[in-house]
Every structure is written in C-alpha cells, then in structure tokens.
Motif scaffolding. Structure first.
Motif, PDB file in Angstrom:
ATOM      1  N   UNK A 127      -5.190 -70.596  14.520  1.00  0.00           N
ATOM      2  CA  UNK A 127      -6.013 -70.594  13.307  1.00  0.00           C
ATOM      3  C   UNK A 127      -7.125 -69.560  13.434  1.00  0.00           C
ATOM      4  N   UNK A 128      -7.528 -69.025  12.291  1.00  0.00           N
ATOM      5  CA  UNK A 128      -8.561 -68.005  12.248  1.00  0.00           C
ATOM      6  C   UNK A 128      -8.839 -67.625  10.800  1.00  0.00           C
ATOM      7  N   UNK A 129      -8.939 -66.334  10.533  1.00  0.00           N
ATOM      8  CA  UNK A 129      -9.174 -65.872   9.169  1.00  0.00           C
ATOM      9  C   UNK A 129      -8.518 -64.519   8.952  1.00  0.00           C
ATOM     10  N   UNK A 130      -8.265 -64.246   7.686  1.00  0.00           N
ATOM     11  CA  UNK A 130      -7.755 -62.934   7.268  1.00  0.00           C
ATOM     12  C   UNK A 130      -6.410 -62.596   7.913  1.00  0.00           C
ATOM     13  N   UNK A 131      -5.493 -63.602   7.979  1.00  0.00           N
ATOM     14  CA  UNK A 131      -4.176 -63.356   8.548  1.00  0.00           C
ATOM     15  C   UNK A 131      -3.238 -62.663   7.561  1.00  0.00           C
ATOM     16  N   UNK A 132      -3.531 -62.740   6.277  1.00  0.00           N
ATOM     17  CA  UNK A 132      -2.689 -62.098   5.272  1.00  0.00           C
ATOM     18  C   UNK A 132      -3.519 -61.732   4.055  1.00  0.00           C
ATOM     19  N   UNK A 133      -2.960 -60.849   3.210  1.00  0.00           N
ATOM     20  CA  UNK A 133      -3.643 -60.420   1.992  1.00  0.00           C
ATOM     21  C   UNK A 133      -3.513 -61.494   0.917  1.00  0.00           C
ATOM     22  N   UNK A 134      -4.250 -61.304  -0.170  1.00  0.00           N
ATOM     23  CA  UNK A 134      -4.175 -62.238  -1.288  1.00  0.00           C
ATOM     24  C   UNK A 134      -2.777 -62.287  -1.872  1.00  0.00           C
ATOM     25  N   UNK A 135      -2.030 -61.189  -1.727  1.00  0.00           N
ATOM     26  CA  UNK A 135      -0.664 -61.135  -2.238  1.00  0.00           C
ATOM     27  C   UNK A 135       0.335 -61.754  -1.263  1.00  0.00           C
ATOM     28  N   UNK A 136      -0.131 -62.195  -0.074  1.00  0.00           N
ATOM     29  CA  UNK A 136       0.749 -62.841   0.896  1.00  0.00           C
ATOM     30  C   UNK A 136       1.348 -61.917   1.929  1.00  0.00           C
ATOM     31  N   UNK A 137       0.894 -60.663   1.996  1.00  0.00           N
ATOM     32  CA  UNK A 137       1.401 -59.716   2.995  1.00  0.00           C
ATOM     33  C   UNK A 137       0.692 -59.948   4.327  1.00  0.00           C
ATOM     34  N   UNK A 138       1.453 -60.065   5.398  1.00  0.00           N
ATOM     35  CA  UNK A 138       0.878 -60.341   6.708  1.00  0.00           C
ATOM     36  C   UNK A 138       0.013 -59.188   7.189  1.00  0.00           C
ATOM     37  N   UNK A 139      -1.151 -59.528   7.715  1.00  0.00           N
ATOM     38  CA  UNK A 139      -2.021 -58.539   8.322  1.00  0.00           C
ATOM     39  C   UNK A 139      -1.887 -58.528   9.847  1.00  0.00           C
ATOM     40  N   UNK A 140      -1.254 -59.566  10.392  1.00  0.00           N
ATOM     41  CA  UNK A 140      -1.038 -59.648  11.833  1.00  0.00           C
ATOM     42  C   UNK A 140       0.449 -59.481  12.111  1.00  0.00           C
ATOM     43  N   UNK A 141       0.761 -58.602  13.035  1.00  0.00           N
ATOM     44  CA  UNK A 141       2.164 -58.360  13.344  1.00  0.00           C
ATOM     45  C   UNK A 141       2.368 -58.280  14.847  1.00  0.00           C
ATOM     46  N   UNK A 142       1.826 -57.254  15.468  1.00  0.00           N
ATOM     47  CA  UNK A 142       2.026 -57.035  16.895  1.00  0.00           C
ATOM     48  C   UNK A 142       1.073 -57.915  17.709  1.00  0.00           C
ATOM     49  N   UNK A 143       1.643 -58.854  18.494  1.00  0.00           N
ATOM     50  CA  UNK A 143       0.858 -59.736  19.348  1.00  0.00           C
ATOM     51  C   UNK A 143       1.390 -59.641  20.769  1.00  0.00           C
ATOM     52  N   UNK A 144       0.493 -59.867  21.721  1.00  0.00           N
ATOM     53  CA  UNK A 144       0.936 -59.819  23.107  1.00  0.00           C
ATOM     54  C   UNK A 144       0.019 -60.660  23.992  1.00  0.00           C
ATOM     55  N   UNK A 145       0.559 -61.059  25.153  1.00  0.00           N
ATOM     56  CA  UNK A 145      -0.229 -61.718  26.189  1.00  0.00           C
ATOM     57  C   UNK A 145      -0.569 -60.686  27.251  1.00  0.00           C
ATOM     58  N   UNK A 146      -1.741 -60.856  27.873  1.00  0.00           N
ATOM     59  CA  UNK A 146      -2.142 -59.914  28.909  1.00  0.00           C
ATOM     60  C   UNK A 146      -2.945 -60.627  29.989  1.00  0.00           C
ATOM     61  N   UNK A 147      -2.853 -60.117  31.207  1.00  0.00           N
ATOM     62  CA  UNK A 147      -3.690 -60.599  32.298  1.00  0.00           C
ATOM     63  C   UNK A 147      -4.947 -59.748  32.437  1.00  0.00           C
ATOM     64  N   UNK A 148      -5.099 -58.756  31.557  1.00  0.00           N
ATOM     65  CA  UNK A 148      -6.312 -57.940  31.539  1.00  0.00           C
ATOM     66  C   UNK A 148      -7.484 -58.784  31.053  1.00  0.00           C
TER      67      UNK A 148
END
Length: 378
Positions: free
Chosen positions: A57-78
């Motif tokens: 959960x968070x904010x601003x995951x998609x536009x008002x029209x329903x287009x995803x703003x988040x796509x590329x996700x990854x895990x890191x040990x950095x």
C-alpha cells in the motif's frame, strides 16, 4: 486613508511577487525527482521461496484513467534503491512485471521471485523492495524487509513425519512435538489451520545454520477439532512447511458426573461428536449392523478398541452393561441412564459408543480420561 510607506525592503518584496506572477512557479535547487515514498507491506519478513503473495500500500500507483505508474520492481541487498531500466547485478533480483497487479492508486499485490541467491539465514538478512516507474528512470517507493531461512520439518525424526503423534481426541488438549530446523521463538504451528497453544521452541545443540538434522523442536497443545487428514504446518519468519504426515482426530467422550453411586438409573451426560447420525438401542441383544449403543465396560476388562469382531463388545464372553433411555440432545451431547453397577466392579467403567453391530463394530470411540465413570459407595 493612510498611504503605506514605500521603503527599499517593500520594493524588493513587490519585485519578487511580480516575478512569481510571471513564471507561476518557484524552483527548489537540487530537486530532480519526486521524493521516494515509504511503502507499507503486509509482511515484515519473507522467505526465499518464489510466489509468496505480498500486498503493498502507498499512493499514486496509477493514473486517474487507471494506467499503472509502477512497473519495474526489484529486491536488493543494497542499502538504498537505484533507478534501473534493466535489473542487473548479483545484489538485485527483479519482480516479474506480469506478477504485479495494481489494484488501485493506493494498493498493489505481487508474487515474489526466488530470493535464494541472497543466502537467507536464521537471523535474517536485511533487504529492500524497490518500486520504479514504467521506464525504470525513477524510484517511486521502497520498503524494508528481512529475509529468513524457511523452517524445515525432519520427517525421519520425532515419530511420524517429524511429529511425535498424529492422532488425538476431538477435545484437543494433548501435546505434540515437531522436530526440524530453522525454528525460532516466533515460530508457530497449526493443525488443520487451527493454532497450537502454549507453544515452546527449544533450539538444538547444533550451531546456527548448521543444517544438522533434528536441530530444533516445537512443542504445543493440540486444539479441539474433528475429522482426519488435517495438515500439520509450521510457520516461521521465512515461510511455512507442512509435515508429510497428517493429523486425525479420534472421536472421544466426556462424562458428567464422573463419579456416582452404582445404583440403577443414574443419569449421565456425554459430550462428544456425531451423535445425530447414530440410531441408539438400549439392549446389547438389539445391537444390529445399523445401530449404536452406549457400552459401560469395566476399565480393567480386556476390551479392545479398534477391532471388528464381537469380542469388541463383550467382557469375558458376556455382553457389556448398556446405558438405557438414550436421549440425543444435540450432535455433541446426549443423556442416558446407567445400569445397576452395584457389586459389579470396584473400579471405574469406560463409557464407549459402539457403532456397526455385533459382527462389524466399525466405529468405536476413543476413551478420554474424562469418560471414565466411577461407581462409589455413598
């Protein structure tokens, strides 16, 4: 009307206001992208196995029209997230885009990739989840997790499938011990989805992460339940694992009162399961293949539970005493009148429900300690 005094300070203020009116914005030096938000996850720990479901959960995951703003996700040990259009490097593991589901502007779910290459430990490894925009040019959110080794049940140890006992009475209350590895004080266990209570974990004498068989034990009290084939599952910070064995609940009885005179027609109440499905008779001679009876058997007799012969309802070749006037109150409660027990047996009596008839005793209740009736002189 008094005219405001015009000063050099006021002249500078008017000049600044005019500049804002022309440009419409004020720039803050050094800001090149939006601040990275702290994402909230439904878990604080994760295991190495792929396809664990995580809600974000968070904010601003998609536009008002329903287009995803988040796509590329990854895990890191950095120690921090870096924008990457291509997830590379041993310290980074990409989340498959097809496994990310943007539910709304404030909620998303995803399946984890395998994190085994990060080498999880029993103490936990600090990792980050990094969420980026579709082009991977900007990190829009991050969350901290700890990566743990998954618990292991050693099926070759500790009884059946790594469990000291895989049967128990429907009332629960018995104690079982599960033997395995990677257990901690936060490790829990369930039978058929119901939690064991009074759980105690004892670490083995082996060194941490040694992988020695039988390193740890978890002991707990079995919850009440019914049925067979119930999964025995251990859950730790690094995930869940089920025993190769399953748990079966045995029909059992409780009798109240547990002590009374041996006189004829004393009324007792039995608590158990499955009473409504049975058709009770009051005489051993009427015990047919489709009937049930409440047997009153001396505890010291050679009564054998689980066999399918007539010896199962006889005591030394004599038919057992039978409870009379059985009244089924509910599926879990019935009342009946005890036979005359004076002078029959100085000890206690096992109260059992027999089902199936004199030639095929298919159902025999297990006798719990509370199902022993003692005839005492008053």
């Amino acid at each position: 009307m008094r005219t405001p005094k015009f000063t050099a300070k006021r002249a500078l203020g008017l000049a600044a206001a005019a500049a804002i009116a022309v440009t419409g914005t004020v720039s803050a030096a050094g800001t090149s992208q939006a601040a990275v938000q702290s994402l909230k996850l439904n878990v604080a720990t994760v295991g190495a196995a792929a396809n664990q479901v995580i809600t974000m959960t968070g904010k601003d995951f998609q536009t008002a029209a329903g287009t995803a703003k988040i796509d590329l996700m990854y895990f890191t040990t950095a120690t921090s997230c870096t924008a990457m259009s291509s997830i590379t490097g041993a310290a980074n593991i990409a989340v498959t885009p097809a496994n990310v589901n943007i539910v709304s502007a404030t909620k998303a779910t995803f399946l984890t990739p395998s994190l085994a290459s990060f080498t999880p430990t029993t103490a936990g490894v600090a990792i980050l989840l990094c969420a980026q925009n579709s082009g991977g040019t900007e990190v829009v959110g991050s969350a901290k997790l700890k990566l743990y080794k998954a618990p292991v049940i050693n099926s070759s140890l500790g009884g059946v499938g790594g469990v000291s006992s895989n049967t128990g009475a429907v009332f629960g209350g018995s104690t079982i011990t599960i033997t395995g590895e990677n257990f901690s004080t936060k490790t829990t266990a369930t039978i058929g989805g119901k939690a064991l209570t009074s759980v105690k974990v004892v670490k083995g004498t082996g060194t941490t992460d040694s992988g020695n068989a039988g390193d740890d034990t978890l002991t707990g009290t079995v919850p009440a339940g019914t049925g067979t084939g119930k999964a025995i599952t251990v859950t730790g910070e690094g995930g869940s694992v089920s025993s190769s064995a399953t748990f079966s609940y045995l029909d059992a009885l409780k009798v109240s009162p547990a002590v009374g005179s041996g006189a004829d027609n004393n009324v007792i109440t039995l608590t158990g399961v499955g009473f409504k499905d049975k058709s009770f008779v009051n005489l051993a001679s009427a015990f047919a293949d489709t009937k049930s009876l409440v047997a009153v058997v001396p505890a010291a007799s050679s009564y054998i539970a689980g066999t399918t012969t007539n010896s199962n309802i006889t005591t030394g070749g004599t038919a057992p005493k039978v409870c009379d006037t059985v009244q089924v109150v509910s599926d879990t409660e019935l009342t009946c009148q005890l036979p005359d027990l004076t002078g029959v047996n100085s000890g206690g009596y096992n109260i059992r429900i027999l089902t199936g008839g004199t030639t095929n005793v298919a159902g025999v209740t297990a006798v719990s300690r509370a199902a022993v009736y003692t005839a005492a002189a008053f």
